[in-house]
Design a protein around this motif. Structure first.
Motif, mmCIF file in Angstrom:
data_model
loop_
_atom_site.group_PDB
_atom_site.id
_atom_site.type_symbol
_atom_site.label_atom_id
_atom_site.label_comp_id
_atom_site.label_asym_id
_atom_site.label_seq_id
_atom_site.Cartn_x
_atom_site.Cartn_y
_atom_site.Cartn_z
ATOM 1 N N GLU A 1 1.932 -7.167 -21.485
ATOM 2 C CA GLU A 1 1.312 -6.361 -22.538
ATOM 3 C C GLU A 1 2.164 -5.170 -22.969
ATOM 4 N N TRP A 2 2.953 -4.625 -22.035
ATOM 5 C CA TRP A 2 3.675 -3.391 -22.336
ATOM 6 C C TRP A 2 5.181 -3.482 -22.108
ATOM 7 N N GLY A 3 5.655 -4.580 -21.586
ATOM 8 C CA GLY A 3 7.082 -4.703 -21.311
ATOM 9 C C GLY A 3 7.574 -3.776 -20.217
ATOM 10 N N VAL A 4 6.657 -3.288 -19.383
ATOM 11 C CA VAL A 4 7.053 -2.379 -18.299
ATOM 12 C C VAL A 4 7.188 -3.193 -17.010
ATOM 13 N N SER A 5 8.396 -3.182 -16.470
ATOM 14 C CA SER A 5 8.668 -3.961 -15.267
ATOM 15 C C SER A 5 8.286 -3.163 -14.027
ATOM 16 N N GLU A 6 7.922 -3.875 -12.986
ATOM 17 C CA GLU A 6 7.515 -3.198 -11.745
ATOM 18 C C GLU A 6 8.644 -2.374 -11.140
ATOM 19 N N THR A 7 9.894 -2.663 -11.512
ATOM 20 C CA THR A 7 11.014 -1.890 -10.964
ATOM 21 C C THR A 7 11.010 -0.449 -11.492
ATOM 22 N N LEU A 8 10.230 -0.193 -12.552
ATOM 23 C CA LEU A 8 10.146 1.153 -13.123
ATOM 24 C C LEU A 8 9.042 1.981 -12.470
ATOM 25 N N LEU A 9 8.339 1.353 -11.540
ATOM 26 C CA LEU A 9 7.148 1.986 -10.969
ATOM 27 C C LEU A 9 7.199 2.048 -9.464
ATOM 28 N N GLU A 10 6.420 2.981 -8.953
ATOM 29 C CA GLU A 10 6.153 2.986 -7.525
ATOM 30 C C GLU A 10 4.644 2.815 -7.365
ATOM 31 N N HIS B 1 -18.231 -7.378 -7.150
ATOM 32 C CA HIS B 1 -19.565 -7.842 -7.531
ATOM 33 C C HIS B 1 -19.954 -9.106 -6.767
ATOM 34 N N GLY B 2 -19.184 -9.488 -5.769
ATOM 35 C CA GLY B 2 -19.462 -10.738 -5.073
ATOM 36 C C GLY B 2 -18.846 -11.920 -5.799
ATOM 37 N N ASP B 3 -19.388 -12.238 -6.981
ATOM 38 C CA ASP B 3 -18.861 -13.359 -7.767
ATOM 39 C C ASP B 3 -17.563 -12.984 -8.480
ATOM 40 N N TRP B 4 -17.315 -11.721 -8.598
ATOM 41 C CA TRP B 4 -16.200 -11.243 -9.414
ATOM 42 C C TRP B 4 -15.774 -9.885 -8.888
ATOM 43 N N SER B 5 -14.503 -9.575 -9.033
ATOM 44 C CA SER B 5 -14.048 -8.252 -8.620
ATOM 45 C C SER B 5 -13.000 -7.744 -9.594
ATOM 46 N N TYR B 6 -12.885 -6.452 -9.651
ATOM 47 C CA TYR B 6 -11.819 -5.838 -10.445
ATOM 48 C C TYR B 6 -11.043 -4.893 -9.543
ATOM 49 N N HIS B 7 -9.736 -5.018 -9.619
ATOM 50 C CA HIS B 7 -8.831 -4.314 -8.731
ATOM 51 C C HIS B 7 -7.947 -3.407 -9.592
ATOM 52 N N THR B 8 -8.006 -2.109 -9.361
ATOM 53 C CA THR B 8 -7.157 -1.175 -10.106
ATOM 54 C C THR B 8 -5.969 -0.786 -9.235
ATOM 55 N N VAL B 9 -4.769 -1.104 -9.719
ATOM 56 C CA VAL B 9 -3.543 -0.750 -9.006
ATOM 57 C C VAL B 9 -3.041 0.567 -9.603
ATOM 58 N N ILE B 10 -2.810 1.559 -8.754
ATOM 59 C CA ILE B 10 -2.361 2.869 -9.235
ATOM 60 C C ILE B 10 -0.879 3.033 -8.924
ATOM 61 N N ALA B 11 -0.119 3.407 -9.957
ATOM 62 C CA ALA B 11 1.331 3.526 -9.801
ATOM 63 C C ALA B 11 1.807 4.818 -10.443
ATOM 64 N N THR B 12 2.966 5.283 -10.008
ATOM 65 C CA THR B 12 3.623 6.422 -10.665
ATOM 66 C C THR B 12 4.949 5.926 -11.226
ATOM 67 N N PRO B 13 5.467 6.574 -12.283
ATOM 68 C CA PRO B 13 6.762 6.156 -12.828
ATOM 69 C C PRO B 13 7.871 6.484 -11.826
ATOM 70 N N ALA B 14 8.727 5.516 -11.550
ATOM 71 C CA ALA B 14 9.882 5.776 -10.691
ATOM 72 C C ALA B 14 10.980 6.456 -11.508
ATOM 73 N N ARG B 15 10.997 6.184 -12.796
ATOM 74 C CA ARG B 15 11.867 6.879 -13.742
ATOM 75 C C ARG B 15 11.271 6.747 -15.131
ATOM 76 N N LYS B 16 11.893 7.393 -16.095
ATOM 77 C CA LYS B 16 11.368 7.372 -17.455
ATOM 78 C C LYS B 16 11.442 5.961 -18.045
ATOM 79 N N PHE B 17 10.465 5.606 -18.827
ATOM 80 C CA PHE B 17 10.504 4.301 -19.494
ATOM 81 C C PHE B 17 9.761 4.381 -20.820
ATOM 82 N N ASP B 18 10.062 3.437 -21.699
ATOM 83 C CA ASP B 18 9.349 3.308 -22.960
ATOM 84 C C ASP B 18 8.414 2.119 -22.873
ATOM 85 N N VAL B 19 7.317 2.199 -23.594
ATOM 86 C CA VAL B 19 6.379 1.084 -23.669
ATOM 87 C C VAL B 19 6.629 0.337 -24.966
#
Ligand SMILES: [Zn+2]
Length: 157
Positions: free
Chosen positions: A76-85, A95-113
């Motif tokens: 969706e954003w062209g941001v690679s995991e190598t740019l993040l920590e 919800h039992g039948d379904w779950s949502y997982h939020t992954v929290i990251a910080t920028p490892a360096r500057k990047f454009d979206v």
């Protein structure tokens, strides 16, 4: 060859319909210095169109939540995991039948979206202003929990 087998709606026992046959996951990028978060203004045509949320989507059966979240972020954003920590990957809404997982990251360096058609904009939003946005209902439902987690993380970042 891995296939996408997670796309689809699930009728959850909570009474709602959710996207993702194996649950869903997304990435929230946090800049601890402001502090602010990188929010997605969703395109008009998407589910919950024109609301704000984060890049993410359905998990495939062979993926961990983190793998799914990072794949969606790149699509969706062209941001690679190598740019993040990744600083936290255990904010769950289960919800039992379904779950949502939020992954929290910080920028490892500057990047454009470079966002694809699923977003109309990616914008840094001050943490305490997120709740003033017109949030996607799914994101809004998790926000209290996510904000609390970020507040805890900011003490150690
Ligand atoms: Zn549910």
């Amino acid at each position: 060859m891995a296939t996408s087998d997670g796309d689809g709606w699930i009728e959850c026992s909570c009474g709602a319909k959710h996207w993702g046959l194996h649950g869903a996951a997304g990435v929230l990028i946090v800049d601890p210095s402001i502090p602010s978060v990188l929010m997605q203004h969703r395109a008009e045509w998407t589910h919950g169109g024109a609301t704000w949320g984060i890049p993410g989507g359905a998990r495939d059966s062979h993926e961990t939540a983190v793998q799914a979240a990072l794949r969606e972020l790149f699509e969706e954003w062209g941001v690679s995991e190598t740019l993040l920590e990744i600083v936290h990957d255990e904010v769950w809404t289960d919800h039992g039948d379904w779950s949502y997982h939020t992954v929290i990251a910080t920028p490892a360096r500057k990047f454009d979206v470079t966002h694809n058609a699923e977003s109309q904009e990616a914008r840094w939003v001050a943490l305490d202003e997120v709740r003033n946005l017109d949030l996607h209902p799914g994101f809004a439902a998790h926000w209290d929990q996510v904000e609390l987690t970020i507040a805890g993380l900011l003490k150690s970042l």
